[in-house]
Design a protein around this motif. Structure first.
Motif, PDB file in Angstrom:
ATOM      1  N   LEU A   3     -11.399  15.354  13.630  1.00 40.80           N
ATOM      2  CA  LEU A   3     -10.934  16.162  12.513  1.00 40.80           C
ATOM      3  C   LEU A   3     -11.062  15.401  11.191  1.00 40.80           C
ATOM      4  O   LEU A   3     -11.441  15.977  10.158  1.00 40.80           O
ATOM      5  CB  LEU A   3      -9.480  16.575  12.745  1.00 40.80           C
ATOM      6  N   ASP A   4     -10.787  14.111  11.219  1.00 45.36           N
ATOM      7  CA  ASP A   4     -10.939  13.299  10.006  1.00 45.36           C
ATOM      8  C   ASP A   4     -12.395  13.251   9.553  1.00 45.36           C
ATOM      9  O   ASP A   4     -12.693  13.337   8.356  1.00 45.36           O
ATOM     10  CB  ASP A   4     -10.434  11.880  10.261  1.00 45.36           C
ATOM     11  N   PHE A   5     -13.311  13.091  10.511  1.00 44.08           N
ATOM     12  CA  PHE A   5     -14.736  13.084  10.165  1.00 44.08           C
ATOM     13  C   PHE A   5     -15.161  14.431   9.593  1.00 44.08           C
ATOM     14  O   PHE A   5     -16.009  14.505   8.694  1.00 44.08           O
ATOM     15  CB  PHE A   5     -15.582  12.735  11.380  1.00 44.08           C
ATOM     16  N   TYR A   6     -14.580  15.508  10.114  1.00 42.72           N
ATOM     17  CA  TYR A   6     -14.907  16.848   9.606  1.00 42.72           C
ATOM     18  C   TYR A   6     -14.449  16.984   8.151  1.00 42.72           C
ATOM     19  O   TYR A   6     -15.201  17.459   7.286  1.00 42.72           O
ATOM     20  CB  TYR A   6     -14.231  17.894  10.476  1.00 42.72           C
ATOM     21  N   PHE A  11     -15.640  16.905   2.365  1.00 47.91           N
ATOM     22  CA  PHE A  11     -15.333  16.283   1.077  1.00 47.91           C
ATOM     23  C   PHE A  11     -16.593  15.754   0.418  1.00 47.91           C
ATOM     24  O   PHE A  11     -16.833  15.983  -0.788  1.00 47.91           O
ATOM     25  CB  PHE A  11     -14.321  15.152   1.287  1.00 47.91           C
ATOM     26  N   LEU A  12     -17.427  15.042   1.164  1.00 51.06           N
ATOM     27  CA  LEU A  12     -18.649  14.473   0.603  1.00 51.06           C
ATOM     28  C   LEU A  12     -19.631  15.562   0.178  1.00 51.06           C
ATOM     29  O   LEU A  12     -20.342  15.415  -0.825  1.00 51.06           O
ATOM     30  CB  LEU A  12     -19.304  13.536   1.617  1.00 51.06           C
ATOM     31  N   GLN A  13     -19.688  16.650   0.928  1.00 47.01           N
ATOM     32  CA  GLN A  13     -20.580  17.751   0.562  1.00 47.01           C
ATOM     33  C   GLN A  13     -20.185  18.331  -0.794  1.00 47.01           C
ATOM     34  O   GLN A  13     -21.043  18.512  -1.673  1.00 47.01           O
ATOM     35  CB  GLN A  13     -20.549  18.829   1.638  1.00 47.01           C
ATOM     36  N   TRP A  14     -18.912  18.616  -0.967  1.00 51.55           N
ATOM     37  CA  TRP A  14     -18.465  19.177  -2.235  1.00 51.55           C
ATOM     38  C   TRP A  14     -18.571  18.157  -3.369  1.00 51.55           C
ATOM     39  O   TRP A  14     -18.861  18.525  -4.514  1.00 51.55           O
ATOM     40  CB  TRP A  14     -17.027  19.690  -2.115  1.00 51.55           C
ATOM     41  N   VAL A  87      -4.146  25.872  11.178  1.00 45.71           N
ATOM     42  CA  VAL A  87      -4.466  25.422  12.541  1.00 45.71           C
ATOM     43  C   VAL A  87      -4.155  23.934  12.683  1.00 45.71           C
ATOM     44  O   VAL A  87      -3.641  23.484  13.726  1.00 45.71           O
ATOM     45  CB  VAL A  87      -5.953  25.695  12.846  1.00 45.71           C
ATOM     46  N   THR A  88      -4.443  23.166  11.636  1.00 41.87           N
ATOM     47  CA  THR A  88      -4.155  21.731  11.683  1.00 41.87           C
ATOM     48  C   THR A  88      -2.670  21.477  11.874  1.00 41.87           C
ATOM     49  O   THR A  88      -2.256  20.626  12.674  1.00 41.87           O
ATOM     50  CB  THR A  88      -4.648  21.064  10.381  1.00 41.87           C
ATOM     51  N   ARG A  89      -1.848  22.212  11.128  1.00 47.02           N
ATOM     52  CA  ARG A  89      -0.403  22.054  11.293  1.00 47.02           C
ATOM     53  C   ARG A  89       0.066  22.571  12.650  1.00 47.02           C
ATOM     54  O   ARG A  89       1.026  22.040  13.224  1.00 47.02           O
ATOM     55  CB  ARG A  89       0.330  22.784  10.170  1.00 47.02           C
ATOM     56  N   ALA A  90      -0.595  23.589  13.165  1.00 55.47           N
ATOM     57  CA  ALA A  90      -0.189  24.166  14.453  1.00 55.47           C
ATOM     58  C   ALA A  90      -0.401  23.196  15.615  1.00 55.47           C
ATOM     59  O   ALA A  90       0.320  23.253  16.619  1.00 55.47           O
ATOM     60  CB  ALA A  90      -0.965  25.454  14.715  1.00 55.47           C
ATOM     61  N   ILE A  91      -1.366  22.297  15.489  1.00 55.16           N
ATOM     62  CA  ILE A  91      -1.613  21.336  16.570  1.00 55.16           C
ATOM     63  C   ILE A  91      -0.762  20.072  16.401  1.00 55.16           C
ATOM     64  O   ILE A  91      -0.918  19.108  17.152  1.00 55.16           O
ATOM     65  CB  ILE A  91      -3.099  20.932  16.628  1.00 55.16           C
ATOM     66  N   GLY A  92       0.136  20.100  15.402  1.00 48.40           N
ATOM     67  CA  GLY A  92       1.082  19.006  15.252  1.00 48.40           C
ATOM     68  C   GLY A  92       0.720  17.960  14.229  1.00 48.40           C
ATOM     69  O   GLY A  92       1.408  16.940  14.126  1.00 48.40           O
ATOM     70  N   ARG A  93      -0.335  18.184  13.465  1.00 48.41           N
ATOM     71  CA  ARG A  93      -0.731  17.210  12.441  1.00 48.41           C
ATOM     72  C   ARG A  93      -0.210  17.673  11.086  1.00 48.41           C
ATOM     73  O   ARG A  93      -0.442  18.810  10.687  1.00 48.41           O
ATOM     74  CB  ARG A  93      -2.237  17.050  12.415  1.00 48.41           C
ATOM     75  N   ALA A 101      -8.590  11.208   5.239  1.00 49.02           N
ATOM     76  CA  ALA A 101     -10.032  11.084   4.996  1.00 49.02           C
ATOM     77  C   ALA A 101     -10.382  11.218   3.519  1.00 49.02           C
ATOM     78  O   ALA A 101     -11.120  10.372   2.978  1.00 49.02           O
ATOM     79  CB  ALA A 101     -10.784  12.120   5.835  1.00 49.02           C
ATOM     80  N   PRO A 102      -9.876  12.254   2.795  1.00 47.00           N
ATOM     81  CA  PRO A 102     -10.193  12.329   1.358  1.00 47.00           C
ATOM     82  C   PRO A 102      -9.712  11.117   0.561  1.00 47.00           C
ATOM     83  O   PRO A 102     -10.411  10.644  -0.341  1.00 47.00           O
ATOM     84  CB  PRO A 102      -9.482  13.614   0.911  1.00 47.00           C
ATOM     85  N   VAL A 103      -8.527  10.606   0.884  1.00 47.76           N
ATOM     86  CA  VAL A 103      -7.998   9.464   0.142  1.00 47.76           C
ATOM     87  C   VAL A 103      -8.845   8.217   0.404  1.00 47.76           C
ATOM     88  O   VAL A 103      -9.158   7.451  -0.523  1.00 47.76           O
ATOM     89  CB  VAL A 103      -6.520   9.221   0.511  1.00 47.76           C
ATOM     90  N   LEU A 104      -9.232   7.997   1.654  1.00 44.56           N
ATOM     91  CA  LEU A 104     -10.077   6.846   1.964  1.00 44.56           C
ATOM     92  C   LEU A 104     -11.438   6.946   1.278  1.00 44.56           C
ATOM     93  O   LEU A 104     -11.973   5.954   0.775  1.00 44.56           O
ATOM     94  CB  LEU A 104     -10.253   6.717   3.475  1.00 44.56           C
TER      95      LEU A 104
END
Length: 367
Positions: A3-6, A11-14, A87-93, A101-104
Motif C-alpha cells: 500500500l505504501d508503494f502504491y 504521489f510521484l505520478q502527480w 478502505v484503508t481505514r477499514a483495514i485498520g490503518r 510514503a508522501p512524507v518520505l
C-alpha cells in the motif's frame, strides 16, 4: 508495504504531472519576458530560448513548495473520491500512517533539491547572467566577492575592465568602493592602462574616482614617467548600483557546497556574511519545509468526499501554504538584518509548520 508503494507511485505520478504543467507555463511566460527584455538586441529565437532554459532550474527550485502542496492535495482528493482512504481505514490503518510514503518522498525530494538542484541553479544562474551581459554589452560583467575583496568586470565597445576593491559600502542608493584598482584592456585584448584610486562611486553611467593615479600601459612608453594624478576622475561604466547590489546581496549564485568556504573567507576579510549564513540554513532546512508543505496539503484533504466542502478545503490548504512560505521569507529577512539568530531564521518556520499541521491531522484523525 504494498500500500505504501502504491501511494508513493501515485504521489510521484502527480508530482511529475504538476511539475511539467507549471514549468511549461513558467517557460512560456519567461520566454515572453526575454523577448521584451532583449528587444533592442535583436536576438534569435534560439538564443532567447536558451536564456529561458537557463532560468528553468531556478524557477523549479522556487516553485517546489507550491508543487509539493498541490501534489499532496491532488493525491488525497483522488484517494477520497475513489473511497480508497475509507478502505484503508477499514483495514485498520490510520490516516496518519497513510502519510508515510508522501512524507518520505517529500523529504527525499528536499534532499535532492539541496544536494543536486542547488548547485545546478547556481551554475545556470551564473551562466544566464554572463550571457545576458554579453548580449547587452558585448562582454560579461562579472561580480565576485571573495576573501581578497570585491572583483568586477565590465565590458563595452572600448574594451574590458577589471576592477578590484578591498572594501565597499552599499547601505545607501549608491555603491562606493575603497582602495580601487582598475586594469583596462583595449578592444584587441591588450592592457592599455592601470588606475588606482582611494574611492570610486557610481554616478549615473560613470565611476567617479577620488585621488586617482593613472599609468599608461603602452609599448615604448614609461608608465611611471607618464603617469597622471587626478583629484577627481570620471570613467564610463556599464554597471549600475542595482546590478551590483543584487549580485552581492544574494547567495543563489553560490553552490551550497561552496557556501561554508565563502562565508569563512568573507568573514576573514571583514565583510558581512549574514545573508550567506541565513541562506545556508534555509537551504539545509528545505527538506523539512517540503515535508511541512506535504502535511499542509494532507491536513485539509484527508476526508471523505461525501462531506462536501472540497473546494473550500483546497483553498484553505493553498492559502495556508502561501502563508507559511511568506512567513519563512519574513524570518529570512529578519535573520539577514540580525534581528533574530541565524539558526532560528532558517529552522523555526519549517519546524513550526510541521508541528501546526501535525496538530491539525491528529485533531482530524482522533476527533
Amino acid at each position: 508495504m504494498t500500500l505504501d508503494f502504491y501511494y508513493a507511485r501515485r504521489f510521484l505520478q502527480w508530482f511529475a504531472v504538476i511539475c511539467g504543467v507549471l514549468l511549461t507555463l513558467v517557460m512560456l511566460i519567461d520566454l515572453n519576458e526575454q523577448i521584451r527584455r532583449f528587444e533592442a538586441q535583436d536576438l534569435s529565437l534560439g538564443q532567447l530560448f536558451g536564456l529561458t532554459l537557463l532560468n528553468t532550474p531556478a524557477a523549479l527550485s522556487e516553485f517546489l513548495p507550491l508543487i509539493m502542496i498541490l501534489t499532496t492535495i491532488v493525491l488525497f482528493i483522488g484517494l477520497a473520491r475513489s473511497s480508497e482512504l475509507v478502505v484503508t481505514r477499514a483495514i485498520g490503518r490510520s490516516g496518519i500512517r497513510a502519510l508515510a510514503a508522501p512524507v518520505l518522498l517529500a523529504a527525499l525530494i528536499g534532499v535532492l533539491a539541496v544536494s543536486t538542484l542547488n548547485p545546478i541553479v547556481a551554475a545556470t544562474s551564473n551562466r544566464y547572467r554572463d550571457l545576458a551581459e554579453t548580449y547587452r554589452n558585448g562582454g560579461p560583467a562579472a561580480l565576485s566577492l571573495t576573501g581578497e575583496g570585491l572583483w568586477l568586470r565590465q565590458g563595452g565597445a572600448q574594451g574590458q575592465s577589471v576592477i578590484h576593491a578591498t572594501g565597499y559600502s552599499g547601505d545607501t542608493d549608491d555603491i562606493t568602493l575603497y582602495d580601487v584598482t582598475i586594469l583596462s584592456y583595449g578592444p584587441e585584448g591588450r592592457p592599455i592602462r592601470q588606475t588606482l584610486a582611494e574611492e570610486a562611486a557610481l554616478d549615473g553611467g560613470d565611476w567617479v574616482l577620488i585621488k586617482a593615479k593613472v599609468w599608461p600601459l603602452i609599448v615604448g612608453v614609461n608608465p611611471e614617467t607618464n603617469a597622471e594624478r587626478h583629484s577627481t576622475l570620471r570613467l564610463s561604466t556599464t554597471l549600475t548600483s542595482e546590478r551590483i547590489r543584487d549580485t552581492l546581496g544574494t547567495a543563489t549564485g553560490i553552490s551550497v557546497y561552496d557556501l561554508p568556504a565563502t562565508i569563512r573567507e568573507l568573514s576573514e576579510a571583514g565583510f558581512s556574511t549574514k545573508r550567506y549564513e541565513v541562506w545556508l540554513q534555509v537551504e539545509l532546512a528545505r527538506p523539512l519545509f517540503l515535508i511541512a508543505m506535504a502535511l499542509v496539503g494532507a491536513a485539509f484533504t484527508m476526508r471523505h468526499a461525501r462531506f462536501g466542502g472540497t473546494g473550500l478545503a483546497v483553498l484553505t490548504a493553498v492559502l495556508l501554504g502561501f502563508g507559511l512560505y511568506f512567513l519563512r521569507n519574513f524570518a529570512q529577512i529578519l535573520g539577514e538584518n540580525g534581528q533574530i539568530p541565524v539558526a532560528l531564521a532558517g529552522w523555526a518556520p519549517p519546524v513550526a509548520a510541521i508541528l501546526l499541521t501535525m496538530g491539525l491531522l491528529l485533531h482530524a484523525e482522533d476527533g
